[in-house]
Motif scaffolding. Sequence first.
Motif, PDB file in Angstrom:
ATOM      1  N   MET A   1     -61.950  23.573  41.418  1.00 16.82           N
ATOM      2  CA  MET A   1     -61.377  22.450  40.663  1.00 16.82           C
ATOM      3  C   MET A   1     -61.924  21.123  41.186  1.00 16.82           C
ATOM      4  O   MET A   1     -62.613  21.085  42.188  1.00 16.82           O
ATOM      5  N   GLY A   2     -61.543  20.060  40.489  1.00 18.84           N
ATOM      6  CA  GLY A   2     -62.072  18.761  40.892  1.00 18.84           C
ATOM      7  C   GLY A   2     -63.248  18.347  40.022  1.00 18.84           C
ATOM      8  O   GLY A   2     -63.706  17.225  40.094  1.00 18.84           O
ATOM      9  N   ASP A   3     -63.736  19.286  39.197  1.00 20.67           N
ATOM     10  CA  ASP A   3     -64.760  18.915  38.226  1.00 20.67           C
ATOM     11  C   ASP A   3     -64.177  19.113  36.827  1.00 20.67           C
ATOM     12  O   ASP A   3     -62.980  19.294  36.668  1.00 20.67           O
ATOM     13  N   LEU A   4     -65.031  19.073  35.825  1.00 15.35           N
ATOM     14  CA  LEU A   4     -64.513  19.122  34.455  1.00 15.35           C
ATOM     15  C   LEU A   4     -64.312  20.542  33.935  1.00 15.35           C
ATOM     16  O   LEU A   4     -63.873  20.730  32.802  1.00 15.35           O
ATOM     17  N   SER A   5     -64.607  21.530  34.756  1.00 18.46           N
ATOM     18  CA  SER A   5     -64.625  22.907  34.264  1.00 18.46           C
ATOM     19  C   SER A   5     -63.257  23.414  33.815  1.00 18.46           C
ATOM     20  O   SER A   5     -63.170  24.381  33.064  1.00 18.46           O
ATOM     21  N   GLU A   6     -62.196  22.771  34.268  1.00 17.93           N
ATOM     22  CA  GLU A   6     -60.869  23.245  33.884  1.00 17.93           C
ATOM     23  C   GLU A   6     -60.494  22.852  32.456  1.00 17.93           C
ATOM     24  O   GLU A   6     -59.500  23.337  31.919  1.00 17.93           O
ATOM     25  N   PHE A   7     -61.275  21.947  31.851  1.00 13.33           N
ATOM     26  CA  PHE A   7     -60.893  21.420  30.543  1.00 13.33           C
ATOM     27  C   PHE A   7     -61.634  22.112  29.398  1.00 13.33           C
ATOM     28  O   PHE A   7     -62.782  22.537  29.551  1.00 13.33           O
ATOM     29  N   PRO A   8     -60.989  22.171  28.220  1.00 16.45           N
ATOM     30  CA  PRO A   8     -61.710  22.620  27.027  1.00 16.45           C
ATOM     31  C   PRO A   8     -62.878  21.668  26.740  1.00 16.45           C
ATOM     32  O   PRO A   8     -62.871  20.508  27.181  1.00 16.45           O
ATOM     33  N   ILE A   9     -63.828  22.132  25.966  1.00 18.83           N
ATOM     34  CA  ILE A   9     -65.083  21.411  25.755  1.00 18.83           C
ATOM     35  C   ILE A   9     -64.859  19.994  25.222  1.00 18.83           C
ATOM     36  O   ILE A   9     -65.530  19.055  25.630  1.00 18.83           O
ATOM     37  N   LYS A  10     -63.861  19.807  24.315  1.00 16.68           N
ATOM     38  CA  LYS A  10     -63.685  18.464  23.721  1.00 16.68           C
ATOM     39  C   LYS A  10     -63.273  17.451  24.784  1.00 16.68           C
ATOM     40  O   LYS A  10     -63.704  16.302  24.774  1.00 16.68           O
ATOM     41  N   TYR A  11     -62.453  17.874  25.736  1.00 18.85           N
ATOM     42  CA  TYR A  11     -62.058  16.956  26.808  1.00 18.85           C
ATOM     43  C   TYR A  11     -63.212  16.728  27.786  1.00 18.85           C
ATOM     44  O   TYR A  11     -63.383  15.644  28.318  1.00 18.85           O
ATOM     45  N   ARG A  12     -63.995  17.775  28.003  1.00 17.53           N
ATOM     46  CA  ARG A  12     -65.136  17.634  28.916  1.00 17.53           C
ATOM     47  C   ARG A  12     -66.102  16.573  28.408  1.00 17.53           C
ATOM     48  O   ARG A  12     -66.546  15.707  29.138  1.00 17.53           O
ATOM     49  N   LEU A  13     -66.380  16.655  27.105  1.00 12.31           N
ATOM     50  CA  LEU A  13     -67.309  15.691  26.507  1.00 12.31           C
ATOM     51  C   LEU A  13     -66.725  14.281  26.567  1.00 12.31           C
ATOM     52  O   LEU A  13     -67.413  13.319  26.893  1.00 12.31           O
ATOM     53  N   TYR A  14     -65.435  14.185  26.256  1.00 18.26           N
ATOM     54  CA  TYR A  14     -64.785  12.876  26.252  1.00 18.26           C
ATOM     55  C   TYR A  14     -64.846  12.248  27.645  1.00 18.26           C
ATOM     56  O   TYR A  14     -65.228  11.087  27.803  1.00 18.26           O
TER      57      TYR A  14
END
Lengths: 160, 82
Positions: A1-14
């Motif tokens: 954790m601590g990176d964007l990997s926990e989020f669905p793709i739309k949140y990652r892009l945002y």
Amino acid sequence: MGDLSEFPIKYRLYLKTYRWRRIDPVPWTPLKKPLKECRLAMISSAAIVSADQDPFDNFIRIGDTGIREIPRDVDITTLRETHRSNAFDHTGIRQDPNLAFPVDRLREMAEDGFVGSLNHRYFSIMGSVTAPDQLIQNTIPQVVPKLIDDQVDIALLIPV
Amino acid sequence: MEQQGISTVVVQLLRLVTEKVRPPRALFVPFRHGYPLDSPNDPEKQRAVIAAALDLLANPDLKPPAIVDFISEDRAQRSDDR
């Protein structure tokens, strides 16, 4: 954790393309006395409210930039988490609000002498505000004079 | 707050945000969103994160922006066991 990997793709892009405000120059106030002599304030962005307060408004498009003052001596079991985001798991904080609004932990640490004293009130705001200028220009400037009036030395800021 | 004489420390969940925004003192924690102080109903773990954050305030060697990784005793123990 601590990176964007926990989020669905739309949140990652945002989050990746979001224009984060860069603090420059970085302000810095060195501690002037030992922690055990300092008065501590806590500000949490977990959208916690007490039993007699309205929940944060989930229908404001940019996010609710309001503030809730919560007394230091509040009973943790009366607190509610009202954060609008569906990007994180709310289960833990609903089981135990101390997870992001640690009133019990701070009370214990003050009793143990880790910090000198706790401010008589804490401040609750909601993250996920998509217009952070509102927070910077309106919300936090309402909090800071109160912290100064309360003779607070240190502030602990907790996200969710 | 810092400009008004209040020393601040923030717990941070995303390294990306910490490095871009550059708060004065940040404790970067390896937990998922919703769990900034590690685990619910676990006072010891919650206290460990808070203590580590507050310790940044008292560390005279730090310079702004100070980003420090939180290392829990659990993790340190696992690392020692290797």
